[in-house]
Design a protein around this motif. Structure first.
Motif, short mmCIF file in Angstrom:
data_model
loop_
_atom_site.label_atom_id
_atom_site.label_comp_id
_atom_site.label_asym_id
_atom_site.label_seq_id
_atom_site.Cartn_x
_atom_site.Cartn_y
_atom_site.Cartn_z
N TRP A 23 -8.47 -2.04 -5.75
CA TRP A 23 -8.69 -3.37 -6.31
C TRP A 23 -8.13 -4.46 -5.39
O TRP A 23 -8.67 -5.55 -5.31
CB TRP A 23 -8.06 -3.46 -7.70
CG TRP A 23 -8.84 -2.76 -8.77
CD1 TRP A 23 -10.04 -2.14 -8.64
CD2 TRP A 23 -8.46 -2.62 -10.14
NE1 TRP A 23 -10.44 -1.61 -9.84
CE2 TRP A 23 -9.49 -1.89 -10.78
CE3 TRP A 23 -7.35 -3.02 -10.87
CZ2 TRP A 23 -9.44 -1.56 -12.14
CZ3 TRP A 23 -7.29 -2.69 -12.21
CH2 TRP A 23 -8.33 -1.98 -12.84
N SER A 24 -7.03 -4.16 -4.70
CA SER A 24 -6.47 -5.11 -3.74
C SER A 24 -7.44 -5.34 -2.58
O SER A 24 -7.68 -6.47 -2.17
CB SER A 24 -5.12 -4.60 -3.23
OG SER A 24 -4.58 -5.48 -2.28
N GLN A 25 -8.02 -4.26 -2.05
CA GLN A 25 -8.94 -4.41 -0.92
C GLN A 25 -10.22 -5.12 -1.32
O GLN A 25 -10.91 -5.69 -0.48
CB GLN A 25 -9.24 -3.07 -0.25
CG GLN A 25 -10.31 -2.26 -0.90
CD GLN A 25 -10.80 -1.09 -0.05
OE1 GLN A 25 -10.39 -0.91 1.07
NE2 GLN A 25 -11.69 -0.31 -0.63
N MET A 26 -10.53 -5.11 -2.62
CA MET A 26 -11.71 -5.83 -3.11
C MET A 26 -11.36 -7.24 -3.59
O MET A 26 -12.21 -7.95 -4.12
CB MET A 26 -12.40 -5.04 -4.22
CG MET A 26 -13.05 -3.78 -3.71
SD MET A 26 -14.00 -2.91 -4.98
CE MET A 26 -12.70 -2.14 -5.94
N ASP A 27 -10.09 -7.62 -3.44
CA ASP A 27 -9.60 -8.95 -3.81
C ASP A 27 -9.64 -9.21 -5.32
O ASP A 27 -9.70 -10.34 -5.76
CB ASP A 27 -10.36 -10.04 -3.06
CG ASP A 27 -9.51 -11.30 -2.86
OD1 ASP A 27 -8.27 -11.19 -2.85
OD2 ASP A 27 -10.09 -12.39 -2.72
N LEU A 86 -1.86 -3.45 3.01
CA LEU A 86 -1.98 -3.84 1.61
C LEU A 86 -0.97 -3.11 0.72
O LEU A 86 -0.89 -3.38 -0.47
CB LEU A 86 -3.40 -3.59 1.10
CG LEU A 86 -4.48 -4.46 1.73
CD1 LEU A 86 -5.85 -4.05 1.21
CD2 LEU A 86 -4.22 -5.94 1.45
N PHE A 87 -0.21 -2.17 1.31
CA PHE A 87 0.84 -1.50 0.55
C PHE A 87 2.07 -1.33 1.43
O PHE A 87 1.99 -1.37 2.65
CB PHE A 87 0.36 -0.14 -0.01
CG PHE A 87 0.16 0.92 1.04
CD1 PHE A 87 1.18 1.82 1.34
CD2 PHE A 87 -1.03 1.02 1.73
CE1 PHE A 87 1.00 2.80 2.30
CE2 PHE A 87 -1.22 1.99 2.70
CZ PHE A 87 -0.20 2.88 2.98
N ILE A 88 3.19 -1.14 0.78
CA ILE A 88 4.48 -0.95 1.44
C ILE A 88 4.85 0.53 1.32
O ILE A 88 4.81 1.08 0.22
CB ILE A 88 5.56 -1.82 0.76
CG1 ILE A 88 5.19 -3.31 0.89
CG2 ILE A 88 6.95 -1.53 1.32
CD1 ILE A 88 5.79 -4.17 -0.20
N GLU A 111 -3.57 5.94 -10.25
CA GLU A 111 -3.14 4.56 -10.51
C GLU A 111 -2.87 3.82 -9.20
O GLU A 111 -3.28 2.66 -9.03
CB GLU A 111 -1.89 4.57 -11.40
CG GLU A 111 -2.21 5.00 -12.82
CD GLU A 111 -1.01 5.46 -13.62
OE1 GLU A 111 -1.08 5.38 -14.85
OE2 GLU A 111 0.01 5.91 -13.03
N PHE A 112 -2.19 4.48 -8.26
CA PHE A 112 -1.94 3.88 -6.97
C PHE A 112 -3.25 3.55 -6.25
O PHE A 112 -3.46 2.42 -5.78
CB PHE A 112 -1.07 4.78 -6.09
CG PHE A 112 -1.04 4.36 -4.64
CD1 PHE A 112 -0.51 3.14 -4.27
CD2 PHE A 112 -1.53 5.20 -3.66
CE1 PHE A 112 -0.49 2.74 -2.93
CE2 PHE A 112 -1.51 4.83 -2.33
CZ PHE A 112 -1.00 3.58 -1.96
N HIS A 159 -0.98 -10.96 1.30
CA HIS A 159 -2.27 -10.30 1.05
C HIS A 159 -3.29 -10.89 2.02
O HIS A 159 -3.74 -12.02 1.86
CB HIS A 159 -2.69 -10.53 -0.40
CG HIS A 159 -3.93 -9.78 -0.77
ND1 HIS A 159 -5.18 -10.34 -0.68
CD2 HIS A 159 -4.10 -8.52 -1.24
CE1 HIS A 159 -6.08 -9.45 -1.07
NE2 HIS A 159 -5.44 -8.34 -1.42
N ILE A 160 -3.61 -10.12 3.04
CA ILE A 160 -4.60 -10.54 4.02
C ILE A 160 -5.79 -9.61 3.88
O ILE A 160 -5.67 -8.40 4.03
CB ILE A 160 -4.03 -10.50 5.45
CG1 ILE A 160 -2.85 -11.48 5.54
CG2 ILE A 160 -5.11 -10.83 6.48
CD1 ILE A 160 -2.06 -11.37 6.81
N LEU A 161 -6.93 -10.21 3.59
CA LEU A 161 -8.11 -9.41 3.32
C LEU A 161 -9.01 -9.37 4.54
O LEU A 161 -9.66 -10.35 4.88
CB LEU A 161 -8.86 -10.02 2.14
CG LEU A 161 -9.84 -9.12 1.43
CD1 LEU A 161 -9.13 -7.93 0.79
CD2 LEU A 161 -10.60 -9.90 0.38
#
Length: 191
Positions: free
Chosen positions: A122-126, A164-166, A115-116, A183-185
């Motif tokens: 998905w975050s790195q793919m925007d 992209l993660f803490i 899940e993580f 969120h900086i891509l």
């Protein structure tokens, strides 16, 4: 972006050290006391039950989302504020992504890792721009963080993706990280 709904990914087992359950229950209480709504996998065992029951006990709101095949095995906590059954595991994650403003990943097993990684991918793919925090209790996630650092070292992911993660070791680090998250891509293909 204001954060109201927090999705928590965590183990359906409690782990061998009671500190995991203690910190999970403390998170549930914190969510309720600070007016966050919990979204979680709908389970009635392990850390999943601990976070949901602690949130409810502190008069918080809980959305439990579970696939039908797990609910049919008696693994659902149906006393949550809102109970949702999905057809598949993929439908469950899609629903969680849609409802959540942020994610916290507690210790867990292979499903929690997946899940993580999926939310991070998905975050790195925007696909989403929501903050994700590892709740790195007693360094539980240190090996995973090291593996991601190794991927950037060898050019398989841009260095910026580590932002992209803490990597939070306590609730203060997680929630202050949420407040400052941007969120900086970067370009995915760097070499």
């Amino acid at each position: 972006m204001a954060i109201h709904n927090i999705c928590v990914f965590c183990g359906s087992n409690s782990g061998l050290d009671p500190k995991f359950a203690d910190k999970t229950r403390a998170l549930g209480t914190y969510l309720a006391q600070n007016d966050y709504q919990l979204i979680y996998g709908g389970g009635n065992h392990g850390l999943m039950a601990d976070v949901a029951e602690a949130t409810l006990a502190a008069n918080g709101r809980v959305i439990g989302i579970i696939p039908h095949f797990l609910a049919a095995k008696g693994l659902a906590l149906k006393t949550v504020t809102t109970f949702v059954e999905t057809q598949t595991m993929s439908d469950r994650k899609e629903k969680m992504l849609h409802l959540a403003d942020a994610f916290i990943v507690l210790p867990g097993g292979f499903g929690t890792f997946e899940e993580f990684i999926q939310m991070l991918s998905w975050s790195q793919m925007d696909i989403h721009q929501k903050p994700i925090a590892l709740y790195n209790i007693d360094g539980f996630y240190d090996p995973m963080v090291t593996m991601m650092q190794t991927a950037t070292k060898y050019g398989f992911a841009p260095q910026e993706n580590l932002d992209l993660f803490i990597d939070g070791h306590n609730l203060d680090e997680i929630f202050s990280g949420f407040q400052t998250f941007k969120h900086i891509l970067p370009p995915k293909y760097t070499n």
